[in-house]
Motif scaffolding. Structure first.
Motif, mmCIF file in Angstrom:
data_model
loop_
_atom_site.group_PDB
_atom_site.id
_atom_site.type_symbol
_atom_site.label_atom_id
_atom_site.label_comp_id
_atom_site.label_asym_id
_atom_site.label_seq_id
_atom_site.Cartn_x
_atom_site.Cartn_y
_atom_site.Cartn_z
ATOM 1 N N ASP A 103 7.667 -17.342 -1.040
ATOM 2 C CA ASP A 103 7.715 -16.265 -0.462
ATOM 3 C C ASP A 103 9.171 -15.867 -0.646
ATOM 4 O OD1 ASP A 103 5.287 -16.208 0.731
ATOM 5 O OD2 ASP A 103 5.825 -17.159 2.548
ATOM 6 N N TYR A 104 9.597 -14.630 -0.923
ATOM 7 C CA TYR A 104 10.940 -14.212 -1.508
ATOM 8 C C TYR A 104 11.020 -12.924 -1.211
ATOM 9 C CZ TYR A 104 15.051 -15.117 -4.446
ATOM 10 O OH TYR A 104 16.197 -15.409 -4.728
ATOM 11 N N PRO A 105 12.085 -12.485 -0.771
ATOM 12 C CA PRO A 105 12.473 -10.854 -0.555
ATOM 13 C C PRO A 105 12.385 -10.120 -2.074
ATOM 14 C CG PRO A 105 14.496 -12.229 -0.070
ATOM 15 C CD PRO A 105 13.588 -13.070 -0.534
ATOM 16 N N PHE A 106 12.228 -8.974 -1.857
ATOM 17 C CA PHE A 106 12.263 -8.169 -2.847
ATOM 18 C C PHE A 106 12.298 -6.598 -2.891
ATOM 19 C CE2 PHE A 106 7.864 -8.505 -1.970
ATOM 20 C CZ PHE A 106 7.015 -7.311 -2.316
ATOM 21 N N HIS A 107 12.855 -5.927 -4.021
ATOM 22 C CA HIS A 107 12.652 -4.607 -3.908
ATOM 23 C C HIS A 107 11.385 -4.000 -4.916
ATOM 24 C CE1 HIS A 107 17.048 -5.029 -3.747
ATOM 25 N NE2 HIS A 107 16.876 -4.100 -2.666
ATOM 26 N N ILE A 108 10.642 -3.161 -4.422
ATOM 27 C CA ILE A 108 9.824 -2.228 -5.363
ATOM 28 C C ILE A 108 9.782 -0.789 -5.337
ATOM 29 C CG2 ILE A 108 7.938 -2.093 -3.426
ATOM 30 C CD1 ILE A 108 5.856 -2.852 -5.578
ATOM 31 N N ILE A 109 9.672 -0.226 -6.519
ATOM 32 C CA ILE A 109 9.932 1.063 -6.703
ATOM 33 C C ILE A 109 8.838 1.810 -7.709
ATOM 34 C CG2 ILE A 109 11.309 0.821 -8.839
ATOM 35 C CD1 ILE A 109 12.846 3.663 -7.636
ATOM 36 N N VAL A 110 8.082 2.700 -7.345
ATOM 37 C CA VAL A 110 7.403 3.406 -8.067
ATOM 38 C C VAL A 110 8.104 4.947 -8.643
ATOM 39 C CG1 VAL A 110 4.999 4.632 -8.579
ATOM 40 C CG2 VAL A 110 5.390 2.623 -6.944
ATOM 41 N N PRO A 111 8.342 4.925 -9.695
ATOM 42 C CA PRO A 111 9.279 6.202 -10.303
ATOM 43 C C PRO A 111 8.312 7.245 -10.442
ATOM 44 C CG PRO A 111 9.167 4.199 -11.874
ATOM 45 C CD PRO A 111 8.368 4.068 -10.797
ATOM 46 N N GLU B 5 0.710 -1.223 0.141
ATOM 47 C CA GLU B 5 0.015 -0.039 -0.001
ATOM 48 C C GLU B 5 0.765 1.014 0.040
ATOM 49 O OE1 GLU B 5 -2.668 -0.115 3.327
ATOM 50 O OE2 GLU B 5 -3.056 -2.305 3.029
ATOM 51 N N PHE B 6 0.557 2.189 -0.803
ATOM 52 C CA PHE B 6 1.315 3.457 -0.882
ATOM 53 C C PHE B 6 0.510 4.733 -0.267
ATOM 54 C CE2 PHE B 6 2.430 0.434 -4.259
ATOM 55 C CZ PHE B 6 3.893 0.435 -4.235
ATOM 56 N N ASP B 7 1.516 5.618 -0.173
ATOM 57 C CA ASP B 7 0.939 6.900 0.295
ATOM 58 C C ASP B 7 0.147 7.528 -0.772
ATOM 59 O OD1 ASP B 7 1.225 10.176 0.354
ATOM 60 O OD2 ASP B 7 1.593 9.230 2.303
ATOM 61 N N SER B 8 -0.964 8.274 -0.216
ATOM 62 C CA SER B 8 -2.108 8.843 -0.896
ATOM 63 C C SER B 8 -1.395 9.841 -2.105
ATOM 64 C CB SER B 8 -3.172 9.385 -0.395
ATOM 65 O OG SER B 8 -2.732 10.683 0.293
ATOM 66 N N SER B 9 -0.259 10.267 -1.789
ATOM 67 C CA SER B 9 0.558 11.332 -2.688
ATOM 68 C C SER B 9 1.257 10.681 -4.017
ATOM 69 C CB SER B 9 1.515 11.994 -2.087
ATOM 70 O OG SER B 9 2.642 11.120 -1.638
ATOM 71 N N VAL B 10 1.090 9.083 -3.996
ATOM 72 C CA VAL B 10 1.831 8.350 -4.998
ATOM 73 C C VAL B 10 0.878 7.922 -6.103
ATOM 74 C CG1 VAL B 10 3.081 6.118 -5.288
ATOM 75 C CG2 VAL B 10 3.396 7.230 -3.345
ATOM 76 N N ASP B 11 1.149 8.397 -7.226
ATOM 77 C CA ASP B 11 0.209 8.348 -8.486
ATOM 78 C C ASP B 11 0.513 6.626 -8.853
ATOM 79 O OD1 ASP B 11 -1.347 8.380 -10.383
ATOM 80 O OD2 ASP B 11 -0.481 10.019 -11.510
ATOM 81 N N VAL B 12 -0.080 5.653 -8.324
ATOM 82 C CA VAL B 12 -0.045 4.255 -8.682
ATOM 83 C C VAL B 12 -0.507 4.226 -10.369
ATOM 84 C CG1 VAL B 12 -0.267 1.799 -8.356
ATOM 85 C CG2 VAL B 12 0.228 3.405 -6.304
ATOM 86 N N ALA B 13 -1.892 4.472 -10.326
ATOM 87 C CA ALA B 13 -2.519 4.227 -11.681
ATOM 88 C C ALA B 13 -1.814 4.683 -12.870
ATOM 89 C CB ALA B 13 -3.733 4.830 -11.441
ATOM 90 N N ASN B 14 -1.102 5.768 -12.632
ATOM 91 C CA ASN B 14 -0.268 6.209 -13.927
ATOM 92 C C ASN B 14 1.146 6.092 -13.837
ATOM 93 O OD1 ASN B 14 -2.545 7.474 -15.098
ATOM 94 N ND2 ASN B 14 -2.837 8.847 -13.491
ATOM 95 N N SER B 15 1.833 5.108 -13.020
ATOM 96 C CA SER B 15 2.900 5.037 -12.954
ATOM 97 C C SER B 15 3.363 3.532 -13.529
ATOM 98 C CB SER B 15 3.621 4.907 -11.435
ATOM 99 O OG SER B 15 3.344 6.501 -11.088
ATOM 100 N N VAL B 16 4.645 3.263 -13.783
ATOM 101 C CA VAL B 16 5.020 1.712 -14.144
ATOM 102 C C VAL B 16 6.091 1.260 -13.290
ATOM 103 C CG1 VAL B 16 6.185 0.508 -15.654
ATOM 104 C CG2 VAL B 16 5.000 2.510 -16.555
#
Length: 101
Positions: free
Chosen positions: A93-101, A42-53
């Protein structure tokens, strides 16, 4: 969540452990561990997940494991579901990095 990540050119970023705990984050409000191989980020409301890759990569250092495949599934609101599978094993189950540019 224990620590803040430095991500000057990203809206959000996190280092997620296999058990769903988070080492570092920025712009991420919660990570919930679902069934085997599934994580809800879950991301902060300021993060535009819908228009990001969004991008997720497996965290190296898990010895003896094949490189898993990560699939990002947009969900309702400001969250992404991360599904992880290992070759020949299925969901994992596996560790990972995630980024929303």
């Amino acid at each position: 969540m224990p620590g803040t990540a430095i991500a000057p050119y990203a809206q959000a970023a996190a280092v997620v452990n296999a058990n769903g705990s988070v080492d570092r984050w920025y712009g991420v409000t919660n990570v919930e561990k679902g069934p085997l191989g599934v994580y809800v980020v879950e991301f902060d409301s300021s993060v535009d997940v819908a228009n990001s890759v969004a991008i997720a990569t497996p965290l190296s250092g898990a010895s003896g494991k094949s490189v898993p495949i990560l699939c990002l599934v947009p969900a309702s609101g400001n969250e992404i579901h991360v599904h992880i599978q290992e070759h020949g094993k299925g969901a994992s189950d596996y560790p990972f990095h995630i980024i929303v540019p």
